[in-house]
Design an enzyme around this catalytic site. Structure first.
Site, short mmCIF file in Angstrom:
data_model
loop_
_atom_site.label_atom_id
_atom_site.label_comp_id
_atom_site.label_asym_id
_atom_site.label_seq_id
_atom_site.Cartn_x
_atom_site.Cartn_y
_atom_site.Cartn_z
N LYS A 127 -0.71 14.08 -1.00
CA LYS A 127 -1.61 13.65 -2.01
C LYS A 127 -2.32 14.95 -2.48
CE LYS A 127 -4.04 9.26 -1.83
NZ LYS A 127 -4.75 8.22 -0.96
N GLU A 160 -7.11 -6.73 5.19
CA GLU A 160 -8.16 -7.42 5.18
C GLU A 160 -8.09 -9.03 5.97
OE1 GLU A 160 -7.19 -5.96 2.46
OE2 GLU A 160 -8.68 -4.68 1.86
N ARG A 180 -8.67 -11.88 -0.40
CA ARG A 180 -7.38 -11.73 0.59
C ARG A 180 -7.75 -12.37 1.70
NH1 ARG A 180 -3.54 -7.51 -0.44
NH2 ARG A 180 -2.82 -7.95 -2.36
C1 TPP Z 1 -6.17 -5.20 -0.79
C2 TPP Z 1 -6.66 -3.98 -0.88
N1 TPP Z 1 -7.54 -3.34 -0.08
C3 TPP Z 1 -8.16 -1.97 -0.53
C4 TPP Z 1 -7.91 -1.42 -1.51
C5 TPP Z 1 -8.53 -0.13 -1.77
N2 TPP Z 1 -7.39 0.97 -1.89
C6 TPP Z 1 -6.94 1.52 -3.15
S1 TPP Z 1 -5.83 2.56 -3.03
C7 TPP Z 1 -6.15 2.38 -1.29
C8 TPP Z 1 -5.25 3.45 -0.47
C9 TPP Z 1 -3.69 3.33 -0.84
O1 TPP Z 1 -2.90 4.19 0.30
P1 TPP Z 1 -1.50 4.41 -0.20
O2 TPP Z 1 -0.83 2.86 -0.46
O3 TPP Z 1 -1.01 5.06 0.84
O4 TPP Z 1 -1.45 5.00 -1.86
P2 TPP Z 1 -1.77 6.61 -1.78
O5 TPP Z 1 -3.16 6.45 -2.41
O6 TPP Z 1 -1.55 7.06 -0.53
O7 TPP Z 1 -0.94 6.99 -3.07
C10 TPP Z 1 -7.06 1.48 -0.93
C11 TPP Z 1 -7.22 1.31 0.41
C12 TPP Z 1 -6.96 -1.87 -2.45
N3 TPP Z 1 -6.60 -1.53 -3.77
N4 TPP Z 1 -6.34 -3.31 -2.45
MG MG Z 2 -0.68 6.99 0.93
#
Ligand code: TPP
Ligand code: MG
Ligand code: DXP
Length: 630
Positions: free
Chosen positions: A281, A366, A394
């Protein structure tokens, strides 16, 4: 003239030589830093998928082959190469480029929700449709390691594995959600990140062994026989292979040639395949790479040279809650905290630092978080589940059947309630009051300022016979708003007109209490008396609201929630059930999907301002023009 200047479509990306493609990646990285520094947005995640996204567009033919981005916050590179690079100055702004996939922007965008862990299910359905229609199209879904901690991903993989439909799941494994990704899955994946060159490791080992006299051959045969065992030890192949899905990887997600090769192998397979890309990232931008906490997952406007924020953020609701919970944690050792992969954004980090054994990060899960909270409460704890309002959707069944049915003392803290703004329709917290309103035994507080956050959080934790919720919005917390007096059931009277009787009873909720006070002032200028109250505990409707309504000619409710089913609807029902025949005018967010813009601009569009409400009460009814989503 850089390569990016002549790329306006995936065909242009495919036409690049490998050298040009590498230059294009550099151009895009520089472009992202420059543009997102100026607008704010998800800089870290998008810097991590530059080569991965280019490789996908060089191997597959969007939109014939749909490309879905789970959560969608990492789709900027996809937008750049699908004809939208000239719109990035308007990113996440009113009438500007969405920060997520948006079907209205391009046929290359298929889905739009910013809620994680759904893309694989979408892909499963799409691939079934293509199979039924006899269309030979490969569905590609990019899913992060964080999103993979969401249970829906495994429900989807279970179904995808059932068939032999061409679905390519690209796991973008950067080891992070915001913070490092948690859990068994992460441990399994992370073994890999310690040796991303796993294939190279095996190849060099093979060469060295074979070169050894006498023992080399037999030793190599033993290692070769062990290979799948060794590979399983340091790679999650088993995790996926056991599902019956072919696994390709691990691949260096920043090596364009290696990534393309892996995707071509996956495409050639013609069935369900996982391509496991190991990425970083914030890759290529030191301020992001060095941001230990969140690797610049989401930034405001920053100085591109340093990564430093251009404006100091004033005290916000989250920081008030964060400090209050640490205090409560000191007073009561039965208080525990649960986050769904967002300890920082929800303010739980401080609690976790202070009480590390009493803080649980469940991943982007969640539903599990809510049901686990029920278990913690069954075990004698008082859990605080802190999530964004929009993500409560959710966990609704778990709230209803695992928490409320058992009358468990679980406290939900719903941050980002109401209109949030730049994250668009799937991020506005406009459903929580309507959902909570139908949960038997649910008690909901909506603090109007910092003092009430602390007060109402404490009151919530004192409730031992059922679930409670405390909801507040995004952004800076207003000045404290003192009450004239507090009624026996906790309702605060903020404005009352001693000289005039009757008039309007304004029931103002949470962050819109000041709008209620300002509305009363405008009404008084027009000779209309108004009383303004803040229920504080807005659901169920306090009895004094019904009693006050009897003394007024009409009631106006003002809430930063969908207008259907929220506090206004509850007040209307309470008056009806009490036989109080006074009209109720509900002012809330229109029950529509509302595009991204600033919070203030959207509240204005929704008519949730004092002038608009005063006009509606004392003057011509104004129609509200919404940038409603079709
Ligand atoms: C159901 C839900 N819970 C929380 C979030 C908040 N959120 C947005 S991006 C993220 C992290 C995503 O991590 P990853 O899938 O590994 O993607 P990366 O940012 O590492 O590319 C979170 C927790 C969300 N978008 N949807
Ligand atoms: Mg990630
Ligand atoms: C993609 C996602 O769901 C989060 O990153 C969200 O964009 C954060 O919103 P805030 O900026 O309000 O914390």
């Amino acid at each position: 003239m850089g390569v990016l200047d002549r790329v306006d479509s995936p065909a242009d990306v495919r036409a690049c030589t490998p050298q040009e493609a590498a230059e294009l990646a550099d151009d895009i990285r520089a472009f992202l830093i420059q543009k997102v520094a100026a607008t704010g947005g998800h800089l870290g995640p998008n810097l991590g998928v530059v080569e991965l996204t280019l490789a996908i567009h060089r191997v597959f033919e969007s939109p014939t082959d749909p490309i879905l981005f789970d959560t969608g916050h990492q789709c900027y590179v996809h937008k750049i190469v699908t004809g939208r690079k000239d719109r990035f100055d308007s990113l996440r702004q009113e009438h500007g480029l969405s920060g997520y996939q948006d079907r209205g922007e391009s046929p290359h965008d298929w889905v739009e929700s910013s809620h994680a862990s759904a893309a694989l299910s979408n892909a499963d359905g799409l691939s079934k449709a293509f199979e039924l229609r006899g269309e030979d199209r490969t569905v590609v879904a990019v899913v992060g390691d964080g999103a993979l901690t969401g249970g829906m991903c495994w429900e989807a993989l279970n179904n995808i594995a059932e068939g032999d439909r061409p679905v390519v799941v690209v796991v973008n494994d950067n080891g992070r959600s915001y913070a490092p990704t948690i859990g068994g899955l992460a441990r399994n994946l992370s073994a890999l990140r310690l040796q991303p060159g796993y294939e190279r490791f095996l190849k060099s080992g093979r060469r060295r062994l074979k070169s050894l006299p006498v023992v080399g051959g037999p030793a190599y045969a033993v290692l070769h026989g062990m290979k799948s065992g060794v590979k399983d030890l340091v790679s999650p192949q088993a995790m996926f292979a056991d599902l019956g899905i072919k696994y390709v990887g691990p691949v260096d997600g920043h090596d364009l040639v290696e990534m393309e090769g892996a995707l071509r192998r996956a495409k050639a397979f013609g069935g369900p395949v996982i391509v496991h890309a190991v990425t970083r990232k914030g890759n290529g931008y030191a301020p992001a790479e060095n941001d230990v906490a969140e690797q610049m997952h989401a930034t405001g406007k920053i100085d591109p040279a340093t990564g430093k924020a251009l404006a100091e953020s004033p005290e916000d609701w989250t920081s008030v809650f964060s400090a209050a919970l640490v205090d409560e944690g000191g007073r009561r050792d039965d208080v525990v905290a649960i986050t769904a992969a967002m300890p920082g954004p929800t303010g739980l980090s401080a609690f976790g630092d202070r009480y590390p054994t009493r803080m649980f990060d469940v991943g982007i899960a969640e539903q599990h978080g809510m049901a686990s909270a029920a278990g913690l409460a069954l075990g004698g704890m008082h859990p605080v589940l802190a999530i964004y309002s929009t993500f409560l959707n959710r966990a609704f069944d778990q709230l209803l059947m695992d928490v409320a049915l058992l009358k468990m003392p679980v406290t939900l803290v719903l941050d980002r309630s109401g209109i949030t703004g730049p994250d668009g329709p799937s991020h506005h917290g406009m459903w929580d009051l309507s959902l909570l309103n139908i949960v038997p035994g649910m008690r909901v507080a909506a603090p109007r300022d910092a003092v009430r956050v602390r007060e109402e959080l404490g009151e919530a934790l004192d409730v031992a016979d059922g679930p409670t919720a405390v909801r507040f919005g995004k952004g800076c917390v207003p000045q404290d708003i003192a009450a004239l007096r507090r009624l026996d059931d906790g309702v605060d009277v903020l404005v009352e007109d001693q000289e005039m009787v009757g008039g309007v009873l304004i029931v103002a909720v949470g962050s819109l209490v000041q709008v209620g006070i300002d509305t009363a002032a405008l009404l008084r200028e027009r000779g209309v008396a108004a009383t303004v109250v803040d229920p504080r505990w807005v659901l169920p409707v306090p009895a004094s609201i019904v009693a006050l309504a009897r003394e007024h000619t009409s009631v106006v409710t003002i809430e930063d929630n969908g207008v259907e089913g929220g506090v206004g609807s509850a007040v209307e029902l309470a008056l009806d059930q009490a036989g109080v025949d006074v009209p109720v005018h509900r002012r809330g967010v229109p029950q529509q999907f509302i595009s991204h813009a600033s919070r203030d601009a959207i509240l204005d569009e929704c008519g949730l301002t004092a002038p608009a409400i005063a006009d509606a009460i004392a003057g011509p009814v104004r129609t509200t023009r919404l940038t409603a989503r079709s």
